[in-house]
Design an enzyme around this catalytic site. Structure first.
Site, PDB file in Angstrom:
ATOM      1  CB  THR A 130      34.210 -23.650 -33.493  1.00 58.42           C
ATOM      2  OG1 THR A 130      33.410 -24.808 -33.675  1.00 58.42           O
ATOM      3  CG2 THR A 130      35.463 -23.809 -34.358  1.00 58.42           C
ATOM      4  CG  ASP A 131      32.100 -27.936 -30.825  1.00 53.23           C
ATOM      5  OD1 ASP A 131      32.065 -27.442 -31.976  1.00 53.23           O
ATOM      6  OD2 ASP A 131      31.139 -28.563 -30.340  1.00 53.23           O
ATOM      7  CD  GLU A 132      32.382 -27.459 -36.916  1.00 55.52           C
ATOM      8  OE1 GLU A 132      33.068 -27.614 -37.926  1.00 55.52           O
ATOM      9  OE2 GLU A 132      31.178 -27.184 -36.946  1.00 55.52           O
ATOM     10  CE1 TYR A 155      34.157 -21.752 -38.882  1.00 57.72           C
ATOM     11  CE2 TYR A 155      33.535 -23.917 -38.059  1.00 57.72           C
ATOM     12  CZ  TYR A 155      33.639 -22.549 -37.886  1.00 57.72           C
ATOM     13  OH  TYR A 155      33.235 -21.988 -36.695  1.00 57.72           O
ATOM     14  CE  LYS A 159      36.687 -19.767 -35.360  1.00 59.41           C
ATOM     15  NZ  LYS A 159      36.437 -18.301 -35.234  1.00 59.41           N
ATOM     16  CE  LYS A 194      26.662 -21.476 -40.389  1.00 62.12           C
ATOM     17  NZ  LYS A 194      26.929 -20.280 -39.640  1.00 62.12           N
TER      18      LYS A 194
END
Ligand code: NAD
Ligand code: DAU
Length: 350
Positions: A130-132, A155, A159, A194
């Site tokens: 993910t970009d997070e 989260y 990741k 979401k």
């Protein structure tokens, strides 16, 4: 080629699996999924009876089971999507995220390493991330593949950690891998926890739309089937040990997106214009809320020729129509445990 897809009964996994099973009859694709609250075999109706598809129910954190599975099937390649994926849940229950996203990923990496020892020719561990992991942007700038990791939620930290472990297996054991870091997906089959599916469901039921903080947060939205196409490209043409960012070139402030969604829903539901907007309710902010995500996807565009195939307007229309036409799917996933999650997450606020 035998391919293990993990988390294939979830949102993105179901689109990746469907694409691979239908497009590549010469591959055998195994779907390993624990069927948590987010996994739903209904998402795989189109391929469930295809001869090149097999479902295996199992947990990636069960080391003995995973080792035996790899010894039995000797998977040539893995596309790893299984994860706990919702930021709000990670704030309430971080351990579940550490377990699945970090430990589970490591158990898979070990099993893959032990299956092929040093003979990794044509093998691949594809880690979907993910970009997070990059944390948050200010009002300007974009995440590139070299942006330093700076995760802010349990989260995203889990990741980020799994990305690092994958990379370490590449460096230490010479295991072939690719990692993709993608922005926010939307589309069919997304669990209504979401933003977009939650708000579609609430508009249908005339429930409040809980916008966190002042709604001034920005996300970069990508239609899920375009993500699956990007994964197909990277799987076949991506360079070993490389990372690719995937994004929609499509930034929206939450409040603006919600207003567009409300307008489209009013039209589809034949309600007076402005009706759904009245449901917008500003609620207590998410702790550690990242202000802005935006992806520079020029590497995958320039090297592999990938670009989103649908506009946001087209993707959103397809998505809304799908939820309206699949009311049984929506009712099934929002019954039972969903209600207690929803009450815990929102009742204090709304
Ligand atoms: P999802 O929550 O819809 O699906 C996750 C799937 O993994 C479910 O089918 C679930 O049953 C399965 N799973 C969970 N724990 C498991 C375990 N211990 N063992 C086996 N299976 C397990 O998630 P998603 O939105 O489809 O995301 C898929 C992947 O893509 C995740 O790794 C996520 O971090 C990443 N990602 C998601 C987005 C997004 O916007 N949704 C964006 C970028 C990256
Ligand atoms: O960026 C990729 C990530 O996108 C993925 O890695 C995650 O798996 C996925 O869940 C998603 O994370 P976000 O936290 O950005 O998505 P979510 O849909 O939860 O929230 C989108 C934005 O909307 C965010 O700014 C929080 C806000 N929001 C969300 C919910 C659920 C609200 O204002 N109200 C809500 O009820």
């Amino acid at each position: 080629m035998t391919i293990l897809v993990t988390g294939g009964a979830g949102f993105i996994g179901s689109h990746v699996l469907t694409l691979f099973v239908e497009k590549y009859p010469e591959y055998h694709v195994y779907n390993l999924d624990a069927l948590t609250y987010a996994g739903n075999l209904e998402n795989l109706k189109a391929i469930e009876s295809k001869p090149n598809y097999t479902f295996i129910k199992g947990d990636i954190t069960d080391e003995t089971f995973i080792n035996e599975l790899f010894q039995k099937h000797k998977f040539d390649r893995v596309i790893h999507l299984a994860a706990e994926s919702h930021v709000d849940r990670s704030i309430k229950d971080p351990l579940a995220f550490i377990k699945t996203n970090i430990l589970g990923t490591t158990i898979l990496l070990n099993a893959f390493k032990d299956t092929w020892k040093n003979n990794f020719k044509d093998k691949l561990f594809y880690h979907v991330s993910t970009d997070e992991v990059y944390g948050t942007l200010g009002q300007t700038g974009l995440f590139t593949e070299t942006t330093p990791y700076d995760p802010n939620s349990p989260y995203s930290a889990s990741k980020a950690s799994s990305d690092h472990i994958v990379r370490s297996y590449g460096e230490t054991y010479n295991m072939p891998y690719v990692i993709t870091n993608c922005s926010n997906n939307y589309g069919q089959n997304q669990f209504p926890e979401k933003l977009i599916p939650l708000f579609i469901n609430n508009i249908i039921n005339r429930e409040p739309l809980p916008v966190y903080g002042n709604g001034d947060y920005t996300r970069d939205w990508l239609y899920v089937k375009d993500h699956a196409i990007a994964i197909d490209l990277v799987f076949h043409k991506g360079k070993n040990k490389e990372t690719y960012n995937i994004g929609g070139f499509n930034e929206w402030k939450n409040i603006d997106l919600v207003k567009v969604l409300c307008q489209q829903m009013d039209t589809k539901l034949c309600r007076p214009s402005g009706d759904s907007e009245k449901l917008i309710t500003f609620v207590t902010d998410r702790p550690g809320h990242d202000l802005r995500y935006a992806i520079d996807a020029s590497k995958i565009k320039n090297e592999l020729g990938w670009e989103p195939s649908v506009t946001f307007e087209e993707g959103l229309t397809i998505t809304i129509d799908w939820y309206l036409n699949n009311d049984v799917w929506l009712k099934n996933v929002t019954s039972g445990a969903y209600q207690s999650y929803y009450n815990k997450q929102y009742n204090k606020n709304t």
